[in-house]
Design a protein around this motif. Sequence first.
Motif, PDB file in Angstrom:
ATOM      1  N   VAL A 111       0.921  -1.370   0.111  1.00 42.25           N
ATOM      2  CA  VAL A 111       0.105  -0.094  -0.055  1.00 42.25           C
ATOM      3  C   VAL A 111       0.986   1.179  -0.045  1.00 42.25           C
ATOM      4  N   ILE A 112       1.901   0.969   1.212  1.00 40.82           N
ATOM      5  CA  ILE A 112       2.753   2.765   0.731  1.00 40.82           C
ATOM      6  C   ILE A 112       3.367   2.374  -0.381  1.00 40.82           C
ATOM      7  N   ALA A 113       4.022   1.250  -1.270  1.00 38.89           N
ATOM      8  CA  ALA A 113       5.079   1.644  -1.938  1.00 38.89           C
ATOM      9  C   ALA A 113       3.915   2.498  -3.254  1.00 38.89           C
ATOM     10  N   VAL A 114       2.517   1.706  -4.198  1.00 33.37           N
ATOM     11  CA  VAL A 114       1.491   1.825  -4.669  1.00 33.37           C
ATOM     12  C   VAL A 114       1.001   3.843  -4.428  1.00 33.37           C
ATOM     13  N   VAL A 115       0.380   4.092  -3.167  1.00 31.60           N
ATOM     14  CA  VAL A 115       0.138   5.839  -2.649  1.00 31.60           C
ATOM     15  C   VAL A 115       1.174   5.837  -2.956  1.00 31.60           C
ATOM     16  N   ILE A 116       3.074   6.362  -2.709  1.00 34.67           N
ATOM     17  CA  ILE A 116       4.268   6.897  -3.152  1.00 34.67           C
ATOM     18  C   ILE A 116       4.626   6.505  -4.459  1.00 34.67           C
ATOM     19  N   GLY A 117       4.513   5.708  -5.114  1.00 33.18           N
ATOM     20  CA  GLY A 117       4.604   5.834  -6.199  1.00 33.18           C
ATOM     21  C   GLY A 117       4.464   6.375  -6.634  1.00 33.18           C
ATOM     22  N   ASN A 118       3.077   6.270  -6.956  1.00 31.91           N
ATOM     23  CA  ASN A 118       2.138   6.575  -7.919  1.00 31.91           C
ATOM     24  C   ASN A 118       1.501   8.312  -8.357  1.00 31.91           C
TER      25      ASN A 118
END
Lengths: 325, 313
Positions: A111-118
């Motif tokens: 979840v953290i990677a998806v939110v920040i990455g996007n």
Amino acid sequence: MRFIVRRLAFYLLAFWVSITLNFLLPRFMPGDPVTRMFAQASNKMQPEQIEQLRQLFGLDERPIWQQYLTYVQNIFTGQMGVSISRFPTPVSEVIGSQIGWTLLLGGTALVIAVVIGNLLGILAAWRRGGVLDSVFPPILVFVGSFPYFWLAMAALYLFGVVLGWFPIRHAFDAGMMPELSWTFVSSVATHLFLPALTIVLVSIGGWMLGMRNTMIATTAEDYILMAEAKGLTNNRIMFRYAARNAMLPSVTAFGMSFGFIVGGALLTEVVFAYPGVGYQLLAAVQGLDYPLMQGIFLTITAAVLVANFLVDIVYVRLDPRVRVS
Amino acid sequence: MSVTNPSETVALATADAPSAAPASSRRPRRGLLRGILGNRKAAFGAAVLLLFGVVALAAPLLAPGNPSLITAIASQPPSLEHLFGTTAKGQDVLALTMHGARTSLLVGFVVGAAATLVGLLVGVASAYFGRVIDDLLSLVTNVFLLIPGLPLLVILAAFLPPGIGTVVVVLIITGWAGSARVLRSQALSIRSKDFVAAAVVTGEHPLRIMFREILPNMASIVMSTFLACVIFGIGAQAGLEFLGLGDASVVSWGTNLYWASNDGALFTGAWWAFVPSGLCIALVAFALAMVNYAVDEVTNPRLRTTKKGRTRA
């Protein structure tokens, strides 16, 4: 609705393939796992264990299709046999006590990677050639080139051993009992920090670049020009018009990456001795605990399939075109 | 690496199909190879890869003898005598790293080539024949894509006898599906072009159409798939070996990390035992990724970063 039913059928088929794979592997592989186990632990084995192994690996005299039927039946009733290394605990019980930790670690990191990455991807695409667009991608691609487990080792060494900021093993402090108290939750959080951080660091670059590239394609669309002509604010165009549409591939990727995250978590769990199913899978392999190994594999597969199915349902809500075709 | 020049094949293809788009609507493309070599990212990537290739080939000359032999005092930090220090057993880390490059690169490239080849066969056949064959092959591909790779790797490796051969086979089994999906979608778009239809009408053999008409137009995507598969091969091999599922007697970057972790390098502060191998894996993967981005940029001009992009306040 037809779309959902078709997808469900597909996931059931995928699950059937992995069940069958699981059934066939020990029977058709060169080298007999039972012999290997006997060689390692013959003097320590109980008669019941030997009997159980015979049944599991088809050393009973029944024809193979009957064994297969029993096998499938047992899986759907949750009977995955008894763990050898933790005899006499049933496999399902061993897995049940550990799957939560894997979901916590993998889920948090994802979840953290998806939110920040996007978010980074959206901003980078919005300002092509800007600071964010030229500095971040190469760095993230380089960090993403490191194997999950190596970054975990480096983080453990630097922040755990040398600096001593974070605990280096397990999911919570020794001597604690799982309970809903502030001390326990904070202990879990500090133990979670480093493993999750390493997974986030390795995977964030892929999210950012994927989002950046679809965003660039989206910003060339006519409706963006139209929105600009209408004089809408920049933020509104960026998030409501461009990013909203560029998100769709990311939604599919989210489902797919669940499987990769579980895989990545496996290695990270091993480095941090984090008590999830990945760590247990390695222990089962080392202890030649074939029933536990197979049970864990099926559980992980089932979890990945369910996650993908849920993502598919969300996708139908987000993209009406899927419903029409 | 030999890559068919797509501009030539595009010209050939247009000659084959008179009804194809007039040449004026399409800007003449520079050669793929020339474009890639003129790209800064690609030049950097190629240089790094070349360096590693040379070190891998020359390892027996640079560090003669068996690198696993115990030749020094244990757990020495880097010094002039042992540039990368020594392991907890007293082996020279530099020698292990250089010899490790041989296995890691070899397995990575073999896996990359084989996984791309399987993916290519499945993808192109799927796109060419369509209908039932496409449905069936796509189904198998999607199932393999969905089954979580690393747990499957672990299970397969646990059942098969340990060894390099097993690692290669296992990595091909778990690695081909991604390339099949990418290559299928590219082959599908070429399949629908007029010159393929023309070839079908003139009664060309399916194999000939697949390999002489469709395949040459996929050169750039095949190459980037191959590079991605090599990255996968090197990384996944290291992961398997780190878990102790490879052949622990073989020297490779993965087994170096396995032994470093097994000997407690993390807890005794012997960072030099695990840093070099991991850094090498990352450098090679990064270099491959750079070449890959360069291929993308050369073939897809929209991705090129221009300084005069959209500027908004």
